[in-house]
Design a protein around this motif. Structure first.
Motif, PDB file in Angstrom:
ATOM      1  N   GLN A  88      32.393  39.291 -56.044  1.00 27.54           N
ATOM      2  CA  GLN A  88      32.348  40.732 -55.039  1.00 27.54           C
ATOM      3  C   GLN A  88      31.500  41.366 -55.301  1.00 27.54           C
ATOM      4  O   GLN A  88      31.121  41.765 -56.575  1.00 27.54           O
ATOM      5  CB  GLN A  88      33.671  41.040 -55.655  1.00 27.54           C
ATOM      6  CG  GLN A  88      35.092  40.020 -54.697  1.00 27.54           C
ATOM      7  CD  GLN A  88      36.519  40.746 -55.055  1.00 27.54           C
ATOM      8  OE1 GLN A  88      36.461  42.231 -55.694  1.00 27.54           O
ATOM      9  NE2 GLN A  88      37.621  40.720 -54.084  1.00 27.54           N
ATOM     10  N   VAL A  89      31.018  42.391 -54.170  1.00 31.37           N
ATOM     11  CA  VAL A  89      30.414  43.620 -54.673  1.00 31.37           C
ATOM     12  C   VAL A  89      31.174  44.826 -54.004  1.00 31.37           C
ATOM     13  O   VAL A  89      31.858  44.733 -52.907  1.00 31.37           O
ATOM     14  CB  VAL A  89      28.788  43.122 -54.063  1.00 31.37           C
ATOM     15  CG1 VAL A  89      28.123  41.963 -54.548  1.00 31.37           C
ATOM     16  CG2 VAL A  89      28.919  42.848 -52.433  1.00 31.37           C
ATOM     17  N   SER A  90      30.447  46.079 -54.852  1.00 30.75           N
ATOM     18  CA  SER A  90      30.982  46.931 -54.252  1.00 30.75           C
ATOM     19  C   SER A  90      29.886  48.577 -54.173  1.00 30.75           C
ATOM     20  O   SER A  90      29.799  47.855 -56.014  1.00 30.75           O
ATOM     21  CB  SER A  90      32.891  47.154 -55.307  1.00 30.75           C
ATOM     22  OG  SER A  90      32.324  47.222 -56.081  1.00 30.75           O
ATOM     23  N   VAL A 117      22.569  39.198 -54.318  1.00 31.17           N
ATOM     24  CA  VAL A 117      23.085  38.768 -55.532  1.00 31.17           C
ATOM     25  C   VAL A 117      22.656  36.993 -55.637  1.00 31.17           C
ATOM     26  O   VAL A 117      22.260  36.513 -54.742  1.00 31.17           O
ATOM     27  CB  VAL A 117      24.337  38.696 -55.486  1.00 31.17           C
ATOM     28  CG1 VAL A 117      25.540  37.492 -56.198  1.00 31.17           C
ATOM     29  CG2 VAL A 117      25.632  40.121 -55.122  1.00 31.17           C
ATOM     30  N   SER A 118      22.342  37.032 -57.150  1.00 27.17           N
ATOM     31  CA  SER A 118      21.897  35.263 -56.957  1.00 27.17           C
ATOM     32  C   SER A 118      23.204  35.041 -57.985  1.00 27.17           C
ATOM     33  O   SER A 118      22.896  35.447 -59.472  1.00 27.17           O
ATOM     34  CB  SER A 118      20.681  35.552 -57.474  1.00 27.17           C
ATOM     35  OG  SER A 118      19.961  35.463 -56.718  1.00 27.17           O
ATOM     36  N   GLN A 171      28.185  42.931 -63.408  1.00 25.67           N
ATOM     37  CA  GLN A 171      26.572  43.291 -62.923  1.00 25.67           C
ATOM     38  C   GLN A 171      26.652  44.783 -61.397  1.00 25.67           C
ATOM     39  O   GLN A 171      27.263  45.033 -61.277  1.00 25.67           O
ATOM     40  CB  GLN A 171      25.101  42.142 -62.777  1.00 25.67           C
ATOM     41  CG  GLN A 171      25.250  40.987 -62.793  1.00 25.67           C
ATOM     42  CD  GLN A 171      24.388  41.080 -64.244  1.00 25.67           C
ATOM     43  OE1 GLN A 171      23.585  41.917 -64.524  1.00 25.67           O
ATOM     44  NE2 GLN A 171      25.107  41.031 -65.348  1.00 25.67           N
ATOM     45  N   THR A 172      24.967  45.867 -62.399  1.00 18.63           N
ATOM     46  CA  THR A 172      25.525  46.933 -61.866  1.00 18.63           C
ATOM     47  C   THR A 172      23.784  47.272 -61.321  1.00 18.63           C
ATOM     48  O   THR A 172      22.909  47.151 -62.537  1.00 18.63           O
ATOM     49  CB  THR A 172      26.162  48.276 -62.484  1.00 18.63           C
ATOM     50  OG1 THR A 172      27.542  47.298 -63.249  1.00 18.63           O
ATOM     51  CG2 THR A 172      25.667  49.037 -61.868  1.00 18.63           C
ATOM     52  N   SER A 173      23.989  48.222 -59.909  1.00 15.43           N
ATOM     53  CA  SER A 173      22.672  48.425 -59.542  1.00 15.43           C
ATOM     54  C   SER A 173      22.385  49.658 -59.099  1.00 15.43           C
ATOM     55  O   SER A 173      23.774  50.282 -58.434  1.00 15.43           O
ATOM     56  CB  SER A 173      21.820  47.082 -58.861  1.00 15.43           C
ATOM     57  OG  SER A 173      20.645  47.765 -59.198  1.00 15.43           O
ATOM     58  N   VAL A 205      26.072  50.357 -56.989  1.00 19.25           N
ATOM     59  CA  VAL A 205      26.657  49.167 -56.716  1.00 19.25           C
ATOM     60  C   VAL A 205      26.603  48.234 -57.429  1.00 19.25           C
ATOM     61  O   VAL A 205      26.463  47.912 -58.895  1.00 19.25           O
ATOM     62  CB  VAL A 205      25.928  48.143 -55.496  1.00 19.25           C
ATOM     63  CG1 VAL A 205      26.165  46.873 -55.145  1.00 19.25           C
ATOM     64  CG2 VAL A 205      25.639  49.211 -53.863  1.00 19.25           C
ATOM     65  N   THR A 206      27.775  47.028 -57.640  1.00 22.13           N
ATOM     66  CA  THR A 206      28.317  46.204 -58.313  1.00 22.13           C
ATOM     67  C   THR A 206      28.889  45.000 -57.736  1.00 22.13           C
ATOM     68  O   THR A 206      29.256  44.986 -56.607  1.00 22.13           O
ATOM     69  CB  THR A 206      29.801  47.166 -59.248  1.00 22.13           C
ATOM     70  OG1 THR A 206      29.388  48.240 -60.071  1.00 22.13           O
ATOM     71  CG2 THR A 206      29.986  45.804 -60.366  1.00 22.13           C
ATOM     72  N   ALA A 207      28.396  43.457 -59.030  1.00 20.10           N
ATOM     73  CA  ALA A 207      28.486  42.365 -58.410  1.00 20.10           C
ATOM     74  C   ALA A 207      29.225  41.625 -59.577  1.00 20.10           C
ATOM     75  O   ALA A 207      28.257  41.721 -60.298  1.00 20.10           O
ATOM     76  CB  ALA A 207      26.953  41.565 -57.691  1.00 20.10           C
TER      77      ALA A 207
END
Length: 409
Positions: free
Chosen positions: A58-60, A47-48, A110-112, A105-107
């Motif tokens: 948070q990241v999930s 994450v940047s 943002q989603t990837s 994954v979501t931050a």
């Protein structure tokens, strides 16, 4: 008017940096190599932050069915300043079943996504393509063989070990006892062995197959080779034939010396099937030499157990009835008791096994000969003599002749 325009421009220049410099995040994930079912892989989000400070980051992770993780699916990074990068969070993901999965994954906003392929566990199928001869006897010197085929029907590579162990009466003439090789998904391989029969009793071939991961199909782990049961060749008797026997070295009609029978198997060596019995020779003499050896419950040969017990001496034959290794008729206790042999006669004058006819007029020798056949034999012989005398008396005294002596008036 000009004053108000200049004031508006000043306000825009004052507040524009904060309005256009709102903090934002970018999110990326590492690539994941394929794994086998039951194995794990690590997923790391990067994450940047850019622009203004971003707080409460948070990241999930979201996992589809078939994948699991032991840690928390949501992890907190906290506040991130402009230009800051964080890759300290991760998940250990385990593939529980084969397939290709998409991980999300979501931050914050943002989603990837990342893709993970899970290969099914190795499964080694074992098939016998050539079986040893287990339906008929195999003679000494004859050969038999075994061939096995291995196929990996799973989705991952496995290291296969195949060990083959013949019993002591089989000689492996081709192939290796221990084998190890890699088998990729969908790949096949095969192994072969040849054996030569070295003994007459039953022998076994034991097979053991294992894989470094996954499982192995069921297979026959033991084969029994039937022995011919014929005497084994020896340097003094290379053809395996039985030497000619004489009363002094046979177990019949009184017993032998203990050296002419089959030797049996060494106690404690492997045998099959349990309960099988073979002839053997004990360390005793005469009729006590013949014995029986049995295959015990633990699959090994027991001791040679003699079949007959010692008997009393019989001075009328040439056998070792009392199991002392000496011909009965040649022992000092029998001197003078053989029919037709004087007390001074030496054993060489009355060879073992011969019974000279009773001498004429020698009543003692005749009685000795009668009772030498046993009480029952003597009674039968005396009975025959009595019947013969009675028959003669009937003929001469009771039967009415037509003329001559004994004619009734």
């Amino acid at each position: 008017m000009r004053f108000f325009a200049a004031f508006a421009i000043a306000l825009v220049l004052l507040f524009a940096p904060s309005a256009f410099a709102a903090g934002s995040l970018t999110l990326s994930l590492n690539s994941l190599d394929a794994i086998s079912s039951g194995d794990s892989v690590t997923l790391v989000p990067t994450v940047s932050a850019s622009g203004d400070t971003v707080s409460n980051v948070q990241v999930s992770v979201s996992l589809p069915s078939g994948l699991t993780t032991s840690g928390s699916t949501t992890q907190s990074i906290g506040q991130m300043n402009s230009g800051q990068t964080d890759n300290t969070k991760s998940w250990n993901i385990t593939g529980n079943s084969g397939g290709t999965y998409t991980i999300t994954v979501t931050a914050t906003a943002q989603t990837s996504t990342a893709s993970l392929t899970v290969n099914s566990a190795p499964y080694i199928s074992v098939t016998a393509t050539s079986l040893p001869n287990t339906s008929s006897t195999v003679a000494i010197g004859a050969s038999t063989g075994l061939s096995l085929s291995f196929q990996n029907t799973g989705g991952a590579t496995a290291t296969v070990t195949a060990n083959v162990t013949p019993s002591s009466g089989l000689t492996m003439t081709s192939g290796n006892a221990a084998n190890s090789f890699d088998l990729n998904a969908g790949q096949s391989s095969s192994l072969s062995w040849a054996f030569q029969m070295a003994r007459t009793d039953n022998q076994t071939i034991t097979v053991s197959v294992a894989a470094s991961s996954g499982s192995v199909s069921s297979y026959t782990s033991s084969y029994t080779i039937l022995g011919s049961g014929s005497p084994s060749p020896s340097p003094s008797n290379p053809g395996g034939s039985t030497p000619s026997e004489s009363p002094a070295d046979t177990g019949g009609a009184g017993g032998g010396t203990g050296g002419g029978g089959p030797p049996g198997e060494p106690p404690g060596t492997k045998c099959s099937p349990v309960g099988k019995k073979i002839e053997c020779t004990t360390a005793n003499k005469g009729i006590c030499a013949a014995g029986t050896q049995a295959c015990k419950a633990n699959g090994t040969w027991g001791e040679c157990v003699q079949d007959k017990q010692a008997r009393s001496k019989n001075c009328l034959n040439g056998f070792y009835n009392d199991c002392n290794g000496k011909v009965d008729s040649e022992e000092s206790a029998c001197t003078g008791k053989q029919p037709g042999v004087s007390p001074s006669a030496s054993p060489s004058q009355s060879p073992a096994g011969t019974v000279p006819p009773a001498e004429t007029g020698n009543g003692k020798n005749l009685v000795d000969m009668l009772f030498g056949f046993g009480v029952i034999g003597a009674i039968l012989i005396i009975g025959v003599i009595v019947l013969a005398v009675l028959g003669a008396a009937y003929w001469f005294f009771l039967r009415k002749p037509s003329s001559g002596f004994g004619k009734r008036r």
